[in-house]
Design an enzyme around this catalytic site. Structure first.
Site, short mmCIF file in Angstrom:
data_model
loop_
_atom_site.label_atom_id
_atom_site.label_comp_id
_atom_site.label_asym_id
_atom_site.label_seq_id
_atom_site.Cartn_x
_atom_site.Cartn_y
_atom_site.Cartn_z
N TYR A 1 4.35 -12.50 4.97
CA TYR A 1 3.21 -11.92 4.24
C TYR A 1 2.92 -12.77 3.01
O TYR A 1 3.73 -12.86 2.09
CB TYR A 1 3.56 -10.48 3.86
N LYS B 1 0.75 -12.60 7.82
CA LYS B 1 -0.28 -11.77 7.22
C LYS B 1 -0.93 -12.56 6.09
O LYS B 1 -0.30 -12.88 5.09
CB LYS B 1 0.30 -10.46 6.68
N THR C 1 0.83 -1.20 0.00
CA THR C 1 0.00 0.00 0.00
C THR C 1 0.86 1.25 0.00
O THR C 1 0.44 2.30 -0.49
CB THR C 1 -0.94 0.00 1.22
N ILE D 1 -3.82 -6.20 9.24
CA ILE D 1 -3.02 -5.16 8.60
C ILE D 1 -3.90 -4.63 7.48
O ILE D 1 -4.12 -5.31 6.47
CB ILE D 1 -1.68 -5.71 8.09
#
Length: 309
Positions: free
Chosen positions: A136, A164, A49, A207
């Site tokens: 992740y 994640k 992001t 998250i």
């Protein structure tokens, strides 16, 4: 190893750019302070992001430093992943030197390592950098899924503190949570629409992209779910549902940066090859944001306390 509480809401922060595509550090720091004041449990700069793929290594580290400088009492978890183990290790070491409290490491993308390669990659970094690290998994970006067996094996490393989960596969997410209950290991949602279901199968929080726009609601939803108040959590999930959908009509972070600009939190500028949100989606996004402002949820004192866990 330093311990890190990975329960709650951790916004995946945007990186604002000025008209010359330089990083707007002043706006970045104001945004970090806004989110801290809203009650989030930590901040995650320079992840997907945060457009980490278009930042130089020096910019990457400076963003981490700027966020750390801006906040008083929330941990900063730096995105430091790469498809090159040496590069990910260098970024991780530099983030640690800058004072990051933890690391978020996307799995290697494009070169598509086998599961044994993923284990070697993560262990190399975890052996070298004494910070809590979050694995992740986002196969839609990387082209390779981190299988449950791999996640469980990595969870045994003292520096690998969490996972994640952005695979969209709730069965797999639940299996990882189930098989790591005896480890000091957190499973965090990486998909806003699946945050509540993820907590229901053993997750500890999120998250979140949406938390950039609606941090108080997101904190209240996650806090209620972690306290077992699923009626309240479901109510907030449905309030946020149109936003969850609106923020992913195009590649993240295109819609969320547009939403940030609409709300006055930061510019919508992107670095190429990402582009501004298509006009056909902007009106709908504005309507979703206006609806949330017209009908603000009643965040009670209990909700606020839950969001601050």
């Amino acid at each position: 190893m330093t311990t890190l509480d990975l329960s709650g809401v951790f916004p995946a922060m945007c990186t604002p750019f000025d008209e010359d595509e330089r990083i707007d550090y002043e706006t970045l720091q104001q945004d970090a302070q806004r989110l801290e004041e809203a009650g989030v449990d930590g901040l995650v700069p320079v992840g997907s992001t945060g457009e980490s793929a278009t930042l130089t290594h020096d910019e990457h580290v400076r963003v981490v430093e700027a966020v750390i400088e801006a906040v008083d009492d929330v941990p900063v978890i730096a995105g430091t992943g790469s498809n090159n183990t040496r590069e990910a290790l260098e970024l991780s070491e530099r983030a640690a030197d800058a004072g990051a409290d933890g690391l978020l490491l996307i799995s290697p993308y494009y070169n598509k390592p086998e599961q044994r390669g993923l284990i070697e990659h993560y262990r190399t970094i975890a052996d070298a950098v004494d910070l809590p690290q979050i694995v992740y998994n986002v196969p839609s970006r990387t082209g390779r899924n981190i299988e449950p067996d791999t996640a469980v094996e990595l969870a045994s490393h003292e520096n690998i503190a969490g996972f994640k989960a952005a695979s969209g596969d709730l069965g797999q997410i639940g299996e990882i949570a189930e098989r790591t209950t005896d480890e000091d290991f957190a499973v965090l949602s990486g998909d806003d629409a699946l945050t509540l279901p993820t907590i229901s199968v053993g997750g500890t929080g999120t998250i979140s992209v949406a938390a950039n726009i609606e941090p108080e609601r997101t904190c209240a939803m996650v806090g209620a779910a972690l306290d077992g108040d699923y009626e309240r959590a479901r109510e907030l999930h449905h309030e946020l549902g149109p936003l969850f959908r609106g923020l992913f009509v195009e590649t993240n972070p295109i819609p969320v940066k547009e939403a940030m600009q609409i709300r006055g939190y930061g510019p919508a500028r992107m670095r190429s090859p990402l582009t501004r949100l298509a006009d056909e989606y902007r009106d709908d996004l504005e309507a979703v944001l206006a609806d949330l402002e017209r009908e603000p949820t009643e965040i009670t004192d209990v909700d606020a306390a839950e969001g601050d866990r």
